[in-house]
Design an enzyme around this catalytic site. Structure first.
Site, PDB file in Angstrom:
ATOM      1  N   THR A   1       0.863  -1.175   0.000  1.00  0.00           N
ATOM      2  CA  THR A   1       0.000   0.000   0.000  1.00  0.00           C
ATOM      3  C   THR A   1       0.901   1.227   0.000  1.00  0.00           C
ATOM      4  O   THR A   1       0.882   2.034   0.921  1.00  0.00           O
ATOM      5  CB  THR A   1      -0.972  -0.078   1.192  1.00  0.00           C
ATOM      6  OG1 THR A   1      -1.736  -1.287   1.044  1.00  0.00           O
ATOM      7  CG2 THR A   1      -1.962   1.079   1.228  1.00  0.00           C
ATOM      8  N   HIS A   2       1.748   1.283  -1.008  1.00  0.00           N
ATOM      9  CA  HIS A   2       2.706   2.377  -1.156  1.00  0.00           C
ATOM     10  C   HIS A   2       2.455   3.081  -2.485  1.00  0.00           C
ATOM     11  O   HIS A   2       3.331   3.164  -3.325  1.00  0.00           O
ATOM     12  CB  HIS A   2       4.149   1.856  -1.104  1.00  0.00           C
ATOM     13  CG  HIS A   2       4.480   1.080   0.137  1.00  0.00           C
ATOM     14  ND1 HIS A   2       5.639   0.362   0.297  1.00  0.00           N
ATOM     15  CD2 HIS A   2       3.799   0.916   1.300  1.00  0.00           C
ATOM     16  CE1 HIS A   2       5.655  -0.216   1.489  1.00  0.00           C
ATOM     17  NE2 HIS A   2       4.547   0.094   2.116  1.00  0.00           N
TER      18      HIS A   2
END
Lengths: 577, 253
Positions: free
Chosen positions: A506-507
């Site tokens: 989740t970057h």
């Protein structure tokens, strides 16, 4: 059908309104309310507190069924690999997770907390300086941040003290003005193996900096938190000890204690209101009653996740939308991600580890192949990434590692997955993700959210740079595992196309990027919009490209700088740069 | 063999059932007509259900062991298929004893079964492999189609209900599904198999509060201690075996 007539109720003006209440909004609210400013935070999810996580050691509910994540039936994203492909909605979770609720992604994160390298902030100019302009492919649109490591360092320091970051010096990292607020986390047996092996190989291992808290800590705001218990339930979970730094146990209570911060939950911002070059406030819907409100404010802080920030600007008609054919415009430009498939897993025949135990930010790292810490003259890629052996706690539904070639079900699968569950270790590269002309965010022409507004559309794929980097990282990871004594090592070095259905990280970054030039960036280094001086867009949306580390530490630093900028702006007005 | 069975071909062993189906002309190209097979399965099913209750001591006292969503036929196929995915072996119990099919039944009845938190608006297009599931069917529908497909394929290939096949025959059918070789209406057999496999793993390892992982035997086999408040005392040590605890140990406090 009877038409629903919705009256918009105009509320009294406040000093500052934030869109979303996560790390960025929480930090800004705490800094501003301490100075007497009145701040309203609008959060579309629910409120949260530590006691809510009494039943949090539930892998199915939290990790698999995404208890803390946005309801995709109401809003998702659409995706295509390139502009020749039809974009389609991400119908269920895959590649990344979208947090919702007070604290935002800052409640469900692992607590892996980093400072980017000095090189990261000046990637374009330093790459050209050392290797020449031809090192950067024509379609790679990396940019400098308009801020250097030395300039951002004090804000990293401020953020780390607030969060109580635990760690030890990174021998290959940027210079620190102060030591870590708390000592490094404990070393597990697997971490010791990695430590010893990488030292023998001549690398520079260090214990991963962590927001999980190695010992009880009281921060400069007077907030006390208990030490991490290594329970192994961090990422996708809330922390039942309040040990993991999270806005709901740090900055939000500080802001609330001033009496100047009001959080309105179940309040979804639909538009930023804008006239005569200024943001005048926001329009939001109370999701409980369906009522619409206008919240006027002197300063609007757009502090949602990357996709929310880009989408609300585009829906509100603010800023110049990016045009991938000409490369002009800025909103939606330079969407980037993380290149995490260069990895290897080692299987041990006679050695078992406590893999079930751990913490979200627990691991050993080398940065010998991160940034420009190694020579790229003869390599077909720039940058690199950290190499990490993490011990986040291997929960049983998600962790069933078997040697390559083992069938994915049946007797052999069961036997091998049980045998290796505490006898396999993964070493992985966290590759930096470069920006490209053809990677961007815009509004989808077909699919809408529950209100009928267009979803945000991602156009993204992996490039040759990413494939080369993945192969390189995989080879390094394999060598380390062999040195660690693994009996058998499986290597994942083939990247393939980007797949939105496969969890990676989740970057997500970019879309409202920071820079020194209003032509090529959307915000200045205070996260202030060039085009709208009382609108601050804060978060990883401002990264011009992504580094070889997790993003939260840098989001925290940028948020403290934005808070300083907002206070300056409220005093003097005008552009801060 | 009991006298009753000798006298009743419908309760007899597989060879005579096979003959019965053949002779009765009930199958046409693998498709079973009418309700005859249904009643046949119901009788087999009674036996199977009794076996489940007998072999599992928890079943008789565990009020959770009942169906919320599946028909009895769907339950029995799911139980048999999940057992092949996660079979009983020298490590310990398989999906059947872990009550995985009840877990799947319970999950299907709620938000997961109906895709309540997923984006289900159209328009629908097939999509590329990189774009994730794009079908119209939620998991309830996927199971309905997939389980019927397993049964149809079994009848077509072996002229026998799936639950009556040998383990090797069941594996062969499931392999065809996993490889995407079975034509199903509206979904791919590989997608259905993937959902079934994932659900089976979940049922083996989720907290027992969800109905599977009976006696925490999934966790015991995997040396996963479940819900523990702290590993502070072992985090720096060699592998340590810890008896698992479930969430109800916390909730009872």
């Amino acid at each position: 059908m009877e038409e629903e007539i919705i009256m918009v109720t105009k509320l009294p003006k406040v000093d500052v309104v934030t869109i979303g209440v996560g790390w960025s909004a929480g930090i800004i609210a705490s800094e501003l309310t301490k100075q007497g400013k009145k701040v309203v935070g609008l959060e579309r999810g629910k409120d949260r507190k530590t006691e809510d996580y009494y039943m949090a050691h539930d892998e199915l509910r939290y990790a698999v069924r995404h208890e803390m994540m946005q309801d995709l039936s109401k809003e998702t994203i659409t995706f295509r690999n390139n502009d020749k492909m039809r974009s389609l909605p991400m119908r269920s979770y895959g590649s990344f997770l979208l947090g919702v609720g007070v604290g935002g992604s800052g409640t469900h994160w692992n607590g892996q907390n980093f400072r980017f390298l000095p090189y990261d902030f000046e990637m374009r100019s330093k790459t050209i300086e050392k290797y020449g302009v031809d090192k950067i492919p024509a379609d790679m649109t990396i940019q400098d941040w308009g801020i250097t490591y030395d300039e951002i360092e004090p804000y990293y320091d401020q953020y780390e003290k607030m969060a109580g970051i635990s760690g030890e010096d990174n021998p290959l990292g940027g210079k620190r003005s102060n030591p870590f607020p708390t000592p490094a986390m404990k070393k597990t047996e697997a971490m010791r193996l990695f430590d010893d092996a990488t030292k023998r190989m001549g690398y520079h291992p260090y214990v991963q900096p962590s927001a999980n808290l190695s010992e009880n800590y009281t921060n400069p705001d007077g907030i006390s938190r208990a030490a991490c218990q290594y329970c192994g339930f961090c990422e996708r979970f809330g922390c039942e000890y309040g040990a993991k730094a999270d806005p709901t146990v740090t900055v939000i209570p500080v802001a609330k204690a001033t009496g100047n911060f009001e959080v309105r939950t179940h309040s979804e911002v639909r538009r930023i209101l804008y006239s005569n070059g200024k943001a005048t406030g926001v329009l939001y819907t109370d999701l409980t009653t369906g009522e619409e409100f206008e919240q006027p404010a002197d300063v609007v802080v757009l502090s949602g996740y990357v996709f929310t920030n880009v989408r609300l600007l585009l829906l509100s008609g603010i800023g110049r939308p990016y045009d991938p054919t000409t490369g002009t415009g800025v909103i939606g430009k330079n969407y980037a991600y993380q290149i995490r498939k260069g990895r290897a897993t080692g299987f041990f025949d006679d050695h078992k580890f406590n893999n079930f135990a751990g913490a979200g930010g627990l691991g050993m790292i080398i940065d010998d192949f991160n940034g420009d810490n190694f020579d790229h003259t003869d390599l077909d890629f720039i940058h690199g990434g950290m190499i990490i052996l993490g011990q986040t706690g291997q929960r049983p539904i998600a962790n069933n590692q078997v040697p390559a070639g083992t069938k994915s079900w049946g007797k052999d699968f069961k036997d091998a997955s049980l045998k290796y569950t505490n006898a396999s270790l993964t070493v992985s590269g966290e590759g930096a993700s470069m920006a490209y002309k053809q990677h961007f965010l815009d509004l989808d022409p077909t699919y809408n959210d529950a209100f009928g507004d267009p979803l945000v559309r991602i156009t993204f794929d992996f490039e040759e740079q990413d494939r080369q980097l993945t192969k390189f990282m995989a080879e390094k990871c394999e060598a380390i595992l062999k040195e660690m004594g693994a009996d058998h090592v499986d290597v994942s070095g083939d990247l393939g196309p980007y797949n939105v259905a496969e969890y990676q990280s989740t970057h997500n970054t970019g879309g409202v990027i920071m820079g020194a030039d209003p032509e090529t960036s959307a915000v200045n280094n205070y996260s202030q919009m060039w085009d709208v001086e009382n609108l601050f867009v804060v978060g990883a949306s401002s990264f011009p490209q992504n580094a070889g580390y997790n993003p939260t530490g840098t989001v925290g630093a940028l948020s403290y700088r934005a808070a300083e900028g907002i206070l300056k702006y409220m005093e003097k007005g005008g552009s801060l740069i | 063999m009991s006298d009753q069975k000798k006298n009743n071909p419908m309760l007899d062993k597989r060879s005579s059932r096979r003959t019965f189906i053949k002779n009765s002309g009930l199958t046409v190209g693998g498709v079973v007509l009418g309700g005859a097979l249904g009643s046949l399965l119901a009788k087999d099913g009674t036996t199977t259900t009794n076996e489940t209750n007998v072999h599992s001591s928890t079943a008789t006292s565990n009020a959770n062991v009942a169906l919320m969503y599946f028909t009895p036929d769907q339950y029995r196929i799911t139980e048999a298929a999940s057992e092949r995915i996660f079979p009983k072996d020298e490590n310990g119990p398989g999906a059947k004893e872990l009550l995985v099919a009840y877990y799947i039944d319970h999950q299907l009845s709620g938000a997961w079964g109906m895709g309540s938190k997923e984006y289900t608006s159209g328009p629908f297009f097939p999509g590329e492999d990189t774009q994730g599931y794009q079908g119209r069917q939620n998991r309830q529908q996927i199971f309905e189609i997939g389980l019927k497909g397993i049964q149809d394929q079994s009848l077509k290939t072996y002229e026998e209900s799936f639950i009556e096949l040998t383990e090797d025959e069941q594996d062969a059918i499931l392999t065809e599904f996993a490889d995407g070789n079975v034509e199903l209406k509206g979904i791919s057999s590989a997608h259905f198999f993937g959902v079934l496999r994932t659900a089976t793993i979940e049922g083996a390892y989720a907290d027992p509060l969800y109905g599977g992982n009976a006696n925490m035997d999934g966790w015991k086999m995997k040396n996963f201690p479940g819900h523990q408040m702290s590993y502070m005392n072992i985090i720096e040590k060699e592998f340590t075996k810890i008896e698992p605890m479930a969430l109800n140990s916390q909730h009872k406090h």
